[in-house]
Design an enzyme around this catalytic site. Structure first.
Site, PDB file in Angstrom:
ATOM      1  N   GLU B  50      66.671  87.800 -44.591  1.00 33.16           N
ATOM      2  CA  GLU B  50      67.293  88.719 -43.637  1.00 33.16           C
ATOM      3  C   GLU B  50      68.548  88.053 -43.104  1.00 33.16           C
ATOM      4  O   GLU B  50      68.529  86.896 -42.706  1.00 33.16           O
ATOM      5  CB  GLU B  50      66.355  88.997 -42.455  1.00 33.16           C
ATOM      6  CG  GLU B  50      65.196  89.899 -42.793  1.00 33.16           C
ATOM      7  CD  GLU B  50      64.272  90.110 -41.601  1.00 33.16           C
ATOM      8  OE1 GLU B  50      63.159  90.589 -41.816  1.00 33.16           O
ATOM      9  OE2 GLU B  50      64.673  89.772 -40.459  1.00 33.16           O
ATOM     10  N   ASP B  61      67.021  91.439 -28.715  1.00 29.48           N
ATOM     11  CA  ASP B  61      66.963  90.027 -29.083  1.00 29.48           C
ATOM     12  C   ASP B  61      66.897  89.104 -27.880  1.00 29.48           C
ATOM     13  O   ASP B  61      67.497  89.365 -26.841  1.00 29.48           O
ATOM     14  CB  ASP B  61      68.182  89.658 -29.942  1.00 29.48           C
ATOM     15  CG  ASP B  61      68.018  90.151 -31.371  1.00 29.48           C
ATOM     16  OD1 ASP B  61      67.032  89.743 -32.012  1.00 29.48           O
ATOM     17  OD2 ASP B  61      68.842  90.964 -31.821  1.00 29.48           O
ATOM     18  N   TYR B 176      57.914  96.119 -41.228  1.00 32.86           N
ATOM     19  CA  TYR B 176      58.076  94.926 -40.391  1.00 32.86           C
ATOM     20  C   TYR B 176      57.244  95.149 -39.150  1.00 32.86           C
ATOM     21  O   TYR B 176      57.586  95.976 -38.317  1.00 32.86           O
ATOM     22  CB  TYR B 176      59.559  94.767 -40.051  1.00 32.86           C
ATOM     23  CG  TYR B 176      59.964  93.502 -39.318  1.00 32.86           C
ATOM     24  CD1 TYR B 176      59.176  92.913 -38.336  1.00 32.86           C
ATOM     25  CD2 TYR B 176      61.189  92.896 -39.606  1.00 32.86           C
ATOM     26  CE1 TYR B 176      59.577  91.774 -37.666  1.00 32.86           C
ATOM     27  CE2 TYR B 176      61.604  91.750 -38.940  1.00 32.86           C
ATOM     28  CZ  TYR B 176      60.794  91.195 -37.969  1.00 32.86           C
ATOM     29  OH  TYR B 176      61.198  90.070 -37.306  1.00 32.86           O
TER      30      TYR B 176
END
Lengths: 415, 280
Positions: B50, B61, B176
């Site tokens: 990734e 994040d 994911y």
């Protein structure tokens, strides 16, 4: 951009949370279930007369509504003198006195609604982002009133610039978290609030301060703020026996403006002006005017006009007014700009400072720097209108919070 | 959807082990170093790569990846340069799948159709775009699938059984699973709960399920690799690269090896896992 004119400007958003191409739900999957739950909870509350009754009670007795619609006689005279050389006209100017609300601005209309909704949803932990601190102070106020935990994210730079509001929030029992990431201002505070929300998704209600963010926030905050325009309709009918001819308000995210404008959007004859912050000037790149200087993009859960570079990286906004210092704008404004229903103007820091002083001296009302941007454009528009033109300005906040920064900017000139 | 992705997971199934999926930020600390790191990853044991597309406002994040993105932007990284890194990597490696991960605005501003065409031509296999839930599939997911790219969706602890089918409908390549409700690089996941969640997702899809967010050590990687089809490690690698920088923020002779040493340890962890059925 040309967009087909709809039959009504008041039907949005659609079921996807869109106003034209703007709005939407651009959030991480973790938040999606909660956003759908919030949409459902708000729809239920909105249809429940008990919720409206509860709102009305607090709006009357805690907030102090209705706020007056005040004929600004000396400001009107001032503009008529300026007009004497031109047209012997000069609009009759009314101020919608949102600065008289508890906590000193329009913000409380929205926060009250969201906090009552949070209570219905059983949420006990409230988070908010704040720039200058007004939305933070208001959220802290309502959390104190209802005994809820309150965490306010505020850019570290703003914490330093707005110490009085940080102290107010502490007095009200809120926890203020200085945000050290990015540029350490409002957009970073919003990023950090979203990070908190993603982490504490089950327990937490995110109280957004303006008509931005993922659907249903832009719609919900607009609905709560629309009381400004609904009152104005009634008050103008009572005062003049008819509706106003023009409306004008400052726009950062744009909640005070949408609150005034929305109930009038389908009255075609009424001119509507939004005033963005031109900072040091639109040509300098140091401004906060998303419509004038931005392009459509996606940030903080919605598509709207954003200040950004060629690569889609978000630029910092610049304005003397911390409340307008945001690189985006509510998605409904973006759409109304494209379809041409709202005309967008901008005022520089210097113009706002002049208007700040002028209104203080003419009317005995010290405005916040945000609505001072709108007053600055009134000084240009009103003299060009005939004497029977009725103009309403949203005086969205009072200037107490800005005295330090105005004093700094004016230096000795103020004496 | 792309052959490289499907072949890689098919080969891993034959080997009977989970994939190590690594995340690093394009352009961190500069374009040349991040390309050198990328080129060294497969040999160190990365099975799927990734590559982060830096963005000023990465809402999902944690501090490590936020800072990595800002370092990259300060070094002049942009979307064109990120695609150029993929192109150069692909010139020397035609088997390791590459997934671009980031936020929608830089893609939207680049132009969705142009981005998809350029990404496909550069050798990208899939996309993970954090702020595009299924409700916004028309924006990028469906055009990406039409362009022959995988669109890899995040499933999270808040994605319940009612919502899971919507999340999985247009997902391809792999799923994911975000092991915690939170931001990248935060708290360590609770292994028991994650195992149950992977089993739950597998009841709804035949796609490989990779697990990430909060995985930092070889031991954690090994534990997850026992029941998941892949383990994603990001913040720990970004941290390793960051710690190797000189006082001036410039890469040192140890920057690439700081990352590959950790990848090697993680790969050993993944390879040492005893496979059991998820949820067992």
């Amino acid at each position: 951009m040309t967009v087909q004119r709809p039959n009504s400007f008041r039907t949005g958003p659609d079921e996807h949370g869109r106003f034209g191409i703007y709005g939407g739900r651009f959030v991480a999957e973790t938040l999606m279930p909660l956003i759908l739950e919030l949409e459902q909870a708000y729809a239920t509350a909105k249809a429940d007369p008990a919720f409206q009754k509860e709102m009305d009670g607090y709006l009357t007795h805690y907030v102090g509504r209705p706020s007056p619609l005040y004929f600004a006689e000396r400001l009107t005279e001032h503009c008529r003198q300026a007009a004497s050389g031109l047209s012997a006209g000069g609009a009759k100017i009314y101020l919608k006195r949102e600065e008289l609300n508890h906590t000193g601005a329009h913000k409380v209309n929205n926060v009250l609604g969201q906090i009552l909704l949070a209570r219905r949803m059983g949420k006990k932990r409230i988070i908010a982002e704040t720039g200058a601190g007004m939305h933070g102070v208001t959220t802290a106020t309502l959390c104190a009133r209802f005994g809820l935990e309150c965490i306010v994210y505020m850019g570290a730079v703003d914490v330093e610039r707005q110490k009085a509001n940080v102290f107010r929030m502490h007095m009200l029992g809120a926890k203020v978290v200085p945000v050290e990431s990015g540029a350490k201002t409002l957009k970073d505070a919003m990023n950090e609030a979203l990070r908190d929300w993603v982490t504490n998704v089950g327990s937490t209600f995110y109280c957004i301060g303006t008509i931005a963010g993922p659907h249903p926030y832009p719609m919900m905050v607009r609905d709560f703020q629309s009381i400004i325009g609904r009152e104005t309709r009634e008050q103008m009918q009572a005062a003049e026996g008819r509706l106003p001819d023009s409306l004008i308000a400052c726009i950062g995210g744009g909640s005070n403006a949408m609150g005034l404008f929305h109930p009038f959007l389908d009255d075609d004859a009424i001119e509507i002006y939004g005033v963005e912050a031109a900072g040091h000037g639109l040509g300098t790149g140091m401004h906060a005017a998303s419509i004038a200087g931005g392009r459509p993009g996606v940030l903080h859960g919605n598509r709207t006009y954003l200040l950004m570079n060629e690569d889609g990286q978000i630029n910092e906004a610049h304005s003397i007014s911390a409340g307008l210092d945001y690189p985006g704008i509510g998605p409904e404004h973006a759409w109304l700009a494209d379809v041409g229903r709202i005309k967008f103007l901008s005022a520089t820091d210097d113009e706002a400072l002049d208007a700040f002083q002028l209104l203080s001296k003419l009317e005995g009302i010290i405005p916040a720097l945000e609505p001072a941007h709108a007053i600055a454009k009134v000084l240009e528009l009103a003299p060009k209108k005939p004497k029977d033109h009725l103009m309403v300005v949203n005086l969205s906040g009072r200037g107490d919070k800005d005295l330090d920064s105005v004093a700094r900017h004016l230096g000795n000139k103020a004496r | 959807m792309t052959e490289r992705m499907d072949r890689r997971f098919a080969a891993l199934r034959r080997e009977g082990r989970a994939a190590l999926v690594t995340f690093t930020m394009a352009g961190d600390p500069d374009a040349a170093t991040s390309l050198a790191i990328l080129k060294a990853l497969p040999k160190a044991g990365a099975d799927v790569i990734e590559l982060g597309m830096p963005f000023t406002d990465p809402m999902a994040d944690g501090p490590a990846i936020q800072a990595a993105g800002l370092r990259a932007l300060q070094a002049g990284q942009d979307m064109k340069k990120t695609l150029a890194i993929v192109r150069e990597f692909r010139a020397g490696d035609d088997t390791t799948p590459i997934v671009l991960m980031g936020y929608f605005n830089p893609i939207y501003v680049y132009g969705v159709d142009k981005f998809l065409a350029d990404a496909k031509a550069a050798g990208v296999d899939g996309l993970i775009v954090v702020d595009l839930p299924p409700e916004e599939d028309g924006e990028l997911c469906l055009p990406a699938l039409r362009a022959g790219l995988n669109f890899i969706r995040l499933a999270t602890p808040t994605t319940d059984d009612k919502r899971l089918p919507a999340v999985l409908t247009n997902t391809s390549g792999f799923v994911y699973y975000v092991s915690i409700a939170g931001i990248t690089g935060a708290a360590a996941p609770d292994p028991g709960r994650v195992s149950g969640a992977v089993a739950r997702i597998k009841r709804h899809t035949g796609l490989p399920v990779c697990v990430g967010f909060g995985v930092r050590s070889a031991a954690q990687a090994r534990a997850i690799a026992e029941y998941a089809d892949g383990v994603v490690v990001g913040s720990a690698l970004v941290d390793a690269a960051h710690r190797s920088l000189g006082p001036d923020g410039k890469p040192t002779a140890g920057t690439v090896t700081a990352v590959t040493d950790l990848v090697r340890a993680l790969a050993e962890g993944v390879r040492g896992a005893r496979r059991v059925a998820a949820g067992a």
